[in-house]
Design an enzyme around this catalytic site. Structure first.
Site, short mmCIF file in Angstrom:
data_model
loop_
_atom_site.label_atom_id
_atom_site.label_comp_id
_atom_site.label_asym_id
_atom_site.label_seq_id
_atom_site.Cartn_x
_atom_site.Cartn_y
_atom_site.Cartn_z
CB CYS A 114 2.35 6.05 -2.66
SG CYS A 114 1.00 6.54 -1.58
CE LYS A 165 -2.31 4.99 -5.19
NZ LYS A 165 -2.13 6.39 -5.56
CE LYS A 207 6.67 4.04 4.90
NZ LYS A 207 6.94 5.40 4.53
P1 NAD Z 1 -6.99 3.83 1.96
O1 NAD Z 1 -7.33 2.70 1.08
O2 NAD Z 1 -6.26 3.59 3.25
O3 NAD Z 1 -8.35 4.60 2.36
C1 NAD Z 1 -9.35 4.94 1.45
C2 NAD Z 1 -10.69 4.91 2.20
O4 NAD Z 1 -11.72 5.45 1.35
C3 NAD Z 1 -11.16 3.50 2.56
O5 NAD Z 1 -11.42 3.43 3.96
C4 NAD Z 1 -12.45 3.32 1.75
O6 NAD Z 1 -13.42 2.52 2.41
C5 NAD Z 1 -12.91 4.76 1.61
N1 NAD Z 1 -13.88 5.01 0.52
C6 NAD Z 1 -13.89 4.47 -0.72
N2 NAD Z 1 -14.94 4.97 -1.43
C7 NAD Z 1 -15.58 5.86 -0.61
C8 NAD Z 1 -16.71 6.72 -0.76
N3 NAD Z 1 -17.39 6.75 -1.91
N4 NAD Z 1 -17.07 7.50 0.27
C9 NAD Z 1 -16.39 7.46 1.44
N5 NAD Z 1 -15.30 6.68 1.64
C10 NAD Z 1 -14.91 5.88 0.63
O7 NAD Z 1 -6.21 4.88 1.06
P2 NAD Z 1 -5.03 5.88 1.50
O8 NAD Z 1 -3.75 5.14 1.62
O9 NAD Z 1 -5.50 6.74 2.61
O10 NAD Z 1 -4.92 6.74 0.16
C11 NAD Z 1 -5.92 7.66 -0.21
C12 NAD Z 1 -5.36 8.55 -1.31
O11 NAD Z 1 -4.27 9.32 -0.80
C13 NAD Z 1 -4.81 7.79 -2.52
O12 NAD Z 1 -5.06 8.53 -3.67
C14 NAD Z 1 -3.32 7.76 -2.24
O13 NAD Z 1 -2.56 7.67 -3.41
C15 NAD Z 1 -3.11 9.10 -1.59
N6 NAD Z 1 -1.95 9.16 -0.70
C16 NAD Z 1 -1.67 8.11 0.13
C17 NAD Z 1 -0.57 8.19 0.96
C18 NAD Z 1 -0.22 7.05 1.87
O14 NAD Z 1 0.90 7.05 2.39
N7 NAD Z 1 -1.09 6.10 2.10
C19 NAD Z 1 0.25 9.34 0.96
C20 NAD Z 1 -0.09 10.39 0.12
C21 NAD Z 1 -1.19 10.28 -0.72
#
Ligand code: NAD
Length: 434
Positions: free
Chosen positions: A256, A259, A317
Site C-alpha cells: 500500500c 504505491k 512487516k
Molecule cells: P490482492 O492482490 O491480495 O487481491 C486482489 C485479488 O483480485 C486477486 O486475488 C486477483 O486474482 C483478483 N482479481 C483481479 N482481477 C479480477 C477480476 N476481474 N475479477 C475478480 N477478481 C479479480 O490485493 P489486496 O491487497 O486485497 O488489495 C486490493 C485493493 O485494496 C487494492 O486497491 C489495495 O490498495 C487496497 N487495500 C489493500 C490493503 C492491504 O492491506 N492489502 C489495505 C487497504 C486497501
C-alpha cells in the site's frame, strides 16, 4: 469481486455478521483452494473465521462472476490497483470488474469501490457500467483502512468507516451493513465520493510521512551521535505527536504505502498541484533502503564477494506473509549484486518468497525453515522484519555460529550494549555504535 487480503477479510467479516457473501476471483486455483478450506494468505484469525462461516453456509467462493452479480445486492470491488509505469494507479482490474457488472446486472445494485482508487474513479466505474446496461445502480466509495497482520480486528472494530455516496438508498444500505461493526460508537463518516477517495490516499501519505520523518531523524542521529530511540520516546509521549508510526527502519514497504504515495503524487501532477512533502517522503524512503547496506559494506571494507549473510525476516512487516515491496527484497538483490549469498528465514513468508524470488533461488538465495539453520556458514546476521520470535534469540548460539560475528539490525529490536557485551558487533538504525 477480488478475493485477496481485502476481499477475503471483508467478505468473511460481513458473513460473520449474518450476511450472505460470495467471494469471487478470476484465480481458479485460489478459489478451488478456498472451497477446500485452504486460506491462501497468512492473517491471524482469518482461517478459523472462514471455516466457521463456510460451515454455517453464509460464505461462498466462486469464479462464476455472472451468478455472483445476479444474486447480490451490494457488490464490492476489491481487486488490486498496482502502480502503472508513471506511478499512477492502474485501474484495469477495477474497470474489468465494472464491465462484468454492467454485462450481468439484473436490478438495482450498490457497487462499492473498496480498492484504493484515485479521485474520479467512482465516475469512471459508473460510466463503464452504464456502457453495458440501462439498469439502475449506484457507485459508492468505501475505502478500506485495515492493516495486514491485524486485518480481522481492524475490520471488526474500525476506528471509523468512510462512505462516499451521492445516492440516498445506497448510503442507507451501506450504513446498515456497517452498523454491527461500530457498536462501540466509532463514527461512520459520510461524504461525497471524491473526498472519500482522497481520504484513503491522504491517510496513507500521512502515515508514510511519519515513517520518513523518523528515518530522516535517525540518519541525523547517526551523523551527530544521538540515539533515535531516545528521541522517538521523547517525542512519541507528546499526545499531539503520538508514539505510533515513528519507528525508524529500512524504509516502508508493503502493498500500500509505496504505491499509494506514488499514486497521490501522480494525481497531484494531473491537477497541476505539487505535493512537496509527499514527494520528499518518497525520496527519503528510497534513500532509507540503502542505509543498512552501507553499514554492511563499511564493516566488510567494501568487499562482500564470497560472504554469506543470514537474513531473518522477509515479509514487509510481522504477522503477514505479504512480501510486496518488502525492503528485504531490495536488500537481497543488493547483496547478491555485490557477490554475496543470502540464507533467509521467515516464520510465515517462505512460500511467498519461494514464488516471488524464484529466480534468485540457487542464484545466491537459499530459504530456511528454521531461523538458526540460516546462520550456518553465515558471516553475519541481518534482521529485516521485527517478528516477535526474533526478539529474544539465543545470542550465544548466534555468536558461536556466525563467522564474524556481527548483527545488522534494520528494526532496532536489540539493545546495543547487551549485544556488544556478548562479543557481537552490532549495527542498527540511528543509534550510536557502542
Ligand atoms: P490482492 O492482490 O491480495 O487481491 C486482489 C485479488 O483480485 C486477486 O486475488 C486477483 O486474482 C483478483 N482479481 C483481479 N482481477 C479480477 C477480476 N476481474 N475479477 C475478480 N477478481 C479479480 O490485493 P489486496 O491487497 O486485497 O488489495 C486490493 C485493493 O485494496 C487494492 O486497491 C489495495 O490498495 C487496497 N487495500 C489493500 C490493503 C492491504 O492491506 N492489502 C489495505 C487497504 C486497501
Amino acid at each position: 469481486m477480488g478475493t485477496g487480503y481485502v476481499g477475503l477479510v471483508a467478505g468473511t467479516c460481513f458473513a460473520d455478521t449474518g450476511n450472505e457473501v460470495t467471494c469471487v476471483d478470476i484465480d481458479e486455483a485460489k478459489i478451488d483452494g478456498l472451497k477446500k478450506g485452504k486460506v491462501p494468505i497468512y492473517e491471524p484469525g482469518l482461517s478459523d473465521m472462514v471455516k466457521r462461516n463456510v460451515k454455517e453456509d453464509r460464505l461462498h467462493f466462486t469464479t462464476d462472476i455472472k451468478q455472483a452479480i445476479e444474486k447480490s445486492e451490494i457488490i464490492f470491488i476489491a481487486v488490486g490497483t498496482p502502480p502503472s509505469e508513471d506511478g499512477s494507479a492502474d485501474l484495469k482490474h477495477v474497470l474489468a470488474v465494472a464491465k462484468s457488472i454492467g454485462e450481468n446486472i439484473n436490478g438495482y445494485k450498490v457497487v462499492v469501490d473498496k480498492s484504493t482508487v484515485p479521485v474520479g474513479t467512482a465516475e469512471k466505474v459508473e460510466a463503464e457500467i452504464k456502457k453495458h446496461t440501462d439498469e439502475k445502480f449506484a457507485v459508492v466509495s468505501n475505502p478500506e483502512f485495515l492493516k495486514e497482520g491485524a486485518a480481522i480486528d481492524d475490520f471488526l472494530r474500525p476506528d471509523r468507516v468512510v462512505i462516499g455516496a451521492e445516492d440516498e438508498q445506497a448510503m442507507a444500505m451501506m450504513t446498515n451493513l456497517y452498523r454491527p461493526f461500530v457498536r462501540s460508537g466509532q463514527p461512520i463518516i459520510t461524504m461525497d465520493r471524491r473526498s472519500a477517495e482522497l481520504t484513503k490516499y491522504a491517510a496513507n501519505a500521512l502515515l508514510a510521512t511519519k515513517i520518513s520523518f523518523i528515518n530522516d531523524i535517525a540518519n541525523l542521529c547517526d551523523a551527530i551521535g544521538a540515539d533515535v530511540e531516545m528521541v522517538r520516546n521523547g517525542i512519541g509521549t507528546d499526545s499531539r505527536i503520538g508514539s505510533k508510526f515513528i519507528y525508524p527502519g529500512t524504509g516502508y514497504g508493503g502493498s500500500c504505502f509505496p504505491k499509494d504515495v506514488k499514486a497521490l503524487i501522480q494525481t497531484a501532477n494531473d491537477f497541476n498541484c505539487s505535493l512537496r512533502i509527499v514527494q520528499a517522503v518518497e525520496d527519503v524512503n528510497e534513500h532509507q533502503k540503502t542505509i543498512l547496506m552501507d553499514k554492511i559494506e563499511r564493516y566488510f571494507n567494501g568487499d562482500l564477494r564470497g560472504k554469506t549473510f543470514a537474513m531473518w525476516g522477509l515479509a514487509f512487516k510481522p504477522k503477514t506473509d505479504d512480501m510486496r515491496e518488502a525492503p528485504a527484497v531490495s536488500m537481497i538483490d543488493s547483496l547478491i549484486a555485490k557477490g554475496a549469498k543470502v540464507n533467509a528465514h521467515d516464520p510465515e513468508a517462505l512460500n511467498e518468497a519461494g514464488e516471488l524470488l524464484r529466480d534468485r533461488l540457487d542464484n545466491g538465495l537459499a530459504l530456511f525453515e528454521k531461523r538458526y539453520d540460516a546462520l550456518e556458514q553465515a558471516d553475519a546476521l541481518i534482521v529485516m522484519t521485527e517478528w516477535n520470535t526474533f526478539r529474544e534469540p539465543d545470542f550465544f548460539l548466534i555468536k558461536e555460529t556466525l563467522m564474524s560475528p556481527a548483527i545488522f539490525d534494520g528494526r532496532n529490536i536489540y539493545q546495543p550494549e547487551r549485544i556488544k557485551k556478548m562479543g557481537i558487533d552490532y549495527f542498527s538504525i540511528g543509534r550510536p555504535a557502542v
